[in-house]
Design an enzyme around this catalytic site. Structure first.
Site, PDB file in Angstrom:
ATOM      1  N   SER A 125      39.642  54.084  41.993  1.00 35.08           N
ATOM      2  CA  SER A 125      40.270  52.801  41.660  1.00 35.08           C
ATOM      3  C   SER A 125      41.681  52.818  42.230  1.00 35.08           C
ATOM      4  O   SER A 125      42.225  53.895  42.523  1.00 35.08           O
ATOM      5  CB  SER A 125      40.346  52.689  40.130  1.00 35.08           C
ATOM      6  N   TYR A 136      41.805  55.874  31.489  1.00 36.12           N
ATOM      7  CA  TYR A 136      41.241  55.423  32.768  1.00 36.12           C
ATOM      8  C   TYR A 136      42.078  55.949  33.944  1.00 36.12           C
ATOM      9  O   TYR A 136      41.548  56.488  34.911  1.00 36.12           O
ATOM     10  CB  TYR A 136      41.198  53.895  32.762  1.00 36.12           C
TER      11      TYR A 136
HETATM   12  P1  NAD Z   1      30.146  47.498  35.293  1.00 32.11           P
HETATM   13  O1  NAD Z   1      30.514  47.473  33.860  1.00 32.11           O
HETATM   14  O2  NAD Z   1      29.688  46.228  35.943  1.00 32.11           O
HETATM   15  O3  NAD Z   1      29.037  48.611  35.568  1.00 32.11           O
HETATM   16  C1  NAD Z   1      29.132  49.892  34.992  1.00 32.11           C
HETATM   17  C2  NAD Z   1      27.813  50.590  35.148  1.00 32.11           C
HETATM   18  O4  NAD Z   1      27.905  51.872  34.501  1.00 32.11           O
HETATM   19  C3  NAD Z   1      26.645  49.859  34.477  1.00 32.11           C
HETATM   20  O5  NAD Z   1      25.479  50.002  35.264  1.00 32.11           O
HETATM   21  C4  NAD Z   1      26.480  50.611  33.150  1.00 32.11           C
HETATM   22  O6  NAD Z   1      25.189  50.506  32.580  1.00 32.11           O
HETATM   23  C5  NAD Z   1      26.790  52.020  33.612  1.00 32.11           C
HETATM   24  N1  NAD Z   1      27.118  52.914  32.508  1.00 32.11           N
HETATM   25  C6  NAD Z   1      27.984  52.702  31.478  1.00 32.11           C
HETATM   26  N2  NAD Z   1      27.980  53.756  30.650  1.00 32.11           N
HETATM   27  C7  NAD Z   1      27.102  54.654  31.171  1.00 32.11           C
HETATM   28  C8  NAD Z   1      26.658  55.949  30.764  1.00 32.11           C
HETATM   29  N3  NAD Z   1      27.136  56.536  29.665  1.00 32.11           N
HETATM   30  N4  NAD Z   1      25.739  56.571  31.530  1.00 32.11           N
HETATM   31  C9  NAD Z   1      25.243  55.976  32.651  1.00 32.11           C
HETATM   32  N5  NAD Z   1      25.633  54.774  33.086  1.00 32.11           N
HETATM   33  C10 NAD Z   1      26.557  54.126  32.336  1.00 32.11           C
HETATM   34  O7  NAD Z   1      31.433  48.098  36.045  1.00 32.11           O
HETATM   35  P2  NAD Z   1      31.997  47.925  37.547  1.00 32.11           P
HETATM   36  O8  NAD Z   1      33.147  47.015  37.496  1.00 32.11           O
HETATM   37  O9  NAD Z   1      30.890  47.662  38.488  1.00 32.11           O
HETATM   38  O10 NAD Z   1      32.589  49.391  37.783  1.00 32.11           O
HETATM   39  C11 NAD Z   1      31.933  50.388  38.518  1.00 32.11           C
HETATM   40  C12 NAD Z   1      32.924  51.475  38.917  1.00 32.11           C
HETATM   41  O11 NAD Z   1      33.953  50.921  39.735  1.00 32.11           O
HETATM   42  C13 NAD Z   1      33.627  52.138  37.723  1.00 32.11           C
HETATM   43  O12 NAD Z   1      33.782  53.517  37.951  1.00 32.11           O
HETATM   44  C14 NAD Z   1      34.987  51.441  37.720  1.00 32.11           C
HETATM   45  O13 NAD Z   1      35.971  52.233  37.119  1.00 32.11           O
HETATM   46  C15 NAD Z   1      35.220  51.257  39.195  1.00 32.11           C
HETATM   47  N6  NAD Z   1      36.185  50.206  39.491  1.00 32.11           N
HETATM   48  C16 NAD Z   1      35.954  48.908  39.112  1.00 32.11           C
HETATM   49  C17 NAD Z   1      36.907  47.937  39.418  1.00 32.11           C
HETATM   50  C18 NAD Z   1      36.713  46.495  39.062  1.00 32.11           C
HETATM   51  O14 NAD Z   1      37.661  45.726  39.230  1.00 32.11           O
HETATM   52  N7  NAD Z   1      35.544  46.084  38.584  1.00 32.11           N
HETATM   53  C19 NAD Z   1      38.084  48.297  40.074  1.00 32.11           C
HETATM   54  C20 NAD Z   1      38.290  49.611  40.427  1.00 32.11           C
HETATM   55  C21 NAD Z   1      37.326  50.559  40.130  1.00 32.11           C
END
Ligand code: NAD
Length: 260
Positions: free
Chosen positions: A142, A155
């Site tokens: 991130s 985080y």
């Molecule tokens: P999201 O909430 O849409 O998806 C998260 C996924 O993780 C889902 O499929 C969920 O079922 C799964 N998950 C949650 N707990 C779990 C567990 N205990 N075991 C297995 N799977 C589990 O989130 P996202 O926004 O797509 O984020 C995905 C990644 O990208 C994360 O690591 C997040 O930190 C990173 N990220 C997101 C953003 C953003 O703006 N959305 C920015 C920077 C980084």
């Protein structure tokens, strides 16, 4: 480009992971889908991927905060596909609270899922990649792997941690035809971000619209959310032969946020 390769994408039932899985499927990779959600919907999504891309897809709902479930997941992948070529450590959760009020169970959950799970999947997949002589590890970090924001102690700690681990894995695999890189998105409009809006509004005492425009996009000079498709295409590039020398890289995709 990725026909015959097997890609494990953790947290691929939603958001960025789902988009990256789709982009890899579009290149012919077989998929291991992981994450929580409605099992009927997940099975429908898997069937759609099989049909659209002519690939093999298995779903494994391992809870990645549990080491024994991670071990069973990688065991199942080995049994189904004989190996694991691409590992995308994407599953992650967020919680926002001041550090002196930060719930201990939320701290433990975020460190377990956003950091330790990637350690376990990596240590278990690396022998399989070395065995086949090719591997790609992509960690979803991130912008918070590079800079901090208030109220996100767990985080930010986990994301800085995964950036460090990315570099170590890159050095340890440098001569093995395995690369390890971290993608560092700014704000991407996904369920994870959507769920932070209300909490951030409450803590800061502002409206949800102000959180989106004045807190989230204020940090992004482009004033645009990053798209899931942009991240999918970057993951495809990192799996290509053009990226064979790209390893240990911490790659911001943040509309200029960390350039400031
Ligand atoms: P999201 O909430 O849409 O998806 C998260 C996924 O993780 C889902 O499929 C969920 O079922 C799964 N998950 C949650 N707990 C779990 C567990 N205990 N075991 C297995 N799977 C589990 O989130 P996202 O926004 O797509 O984020 C995905 C990644 O990208 C994360 O690591 C997040 O930190 C990173 N990220 C997101 C953003 C953003 O703006 N959305 C920015 C920077 C980084």
């Amino acid at each position: 480009m990725l026909q015959g390769k097997t890609a494990i994408v953790t947290g691929s039932t939603s958001g960025i992971g789902q988009g990256i899985a789709r982009a890899l499927a579009n290149q012919g990779a077989n998929l291991v889908i992981n994450g929580f959600g409605d099992t009927d919907q997940i099975e429908k999504d898997c069937a759609e991927l099989r049909e659209n891309f002519g690939i093999e897809v298995i779903y494994n709902g391992a809870d990645l905060t549990r080491i024994e479930e991670i071990e069973a997941l990688i065991g199942a992948v080995r049994e189904s596909f004989g190996g694991a070529d691409i590992l995308v450590n994407n599953a992650g959760v967020q919680h926002v609270a001041p550090i002196d009020e930060f719930p201990i169970d939320k701290w433990d959950l975020i460190i377990a899922l956003n950091l330790s799970a990637a350690f376990h999947t990596t240590r278990l997949c690396l022998p399989l990649m070395r065995e086949s002589g090719w591997g790609r590890i992509i960690n979803l970090a991130s912008a918070h792997a590079l800079v901090a924001s208030p109220y996100k102690s767990a985080y930010v700690a986990a994301k800085h941690g995964i950036a460090g681990m990315t570099k170590v894995v890159a050095l340890e695999t440098a001569e093995d035809n395995v690369t390890c890189n971290a993608i560092c998105p700014g704000y991407v409009w996904t369920p994870l971000v959507e769920s932070q809006v209300a909490d951030t509004a409450r803590i800061r005492g502002i409206s949800e619209e102000e959180v989106k425009n004045d807190v989230m996009l204020a940090a992004q000079p482009t004033k645009q959310f990053v798209t899931i498709e942009q991240l999918g295409e970057l993951a495809v590039f990192l799996c290509s032969s053009a990226a064979a020398s790209t390893t240990g890289s911490i790659i911001p995709v943040d509309g200029g946020w960390t350039a400031q």
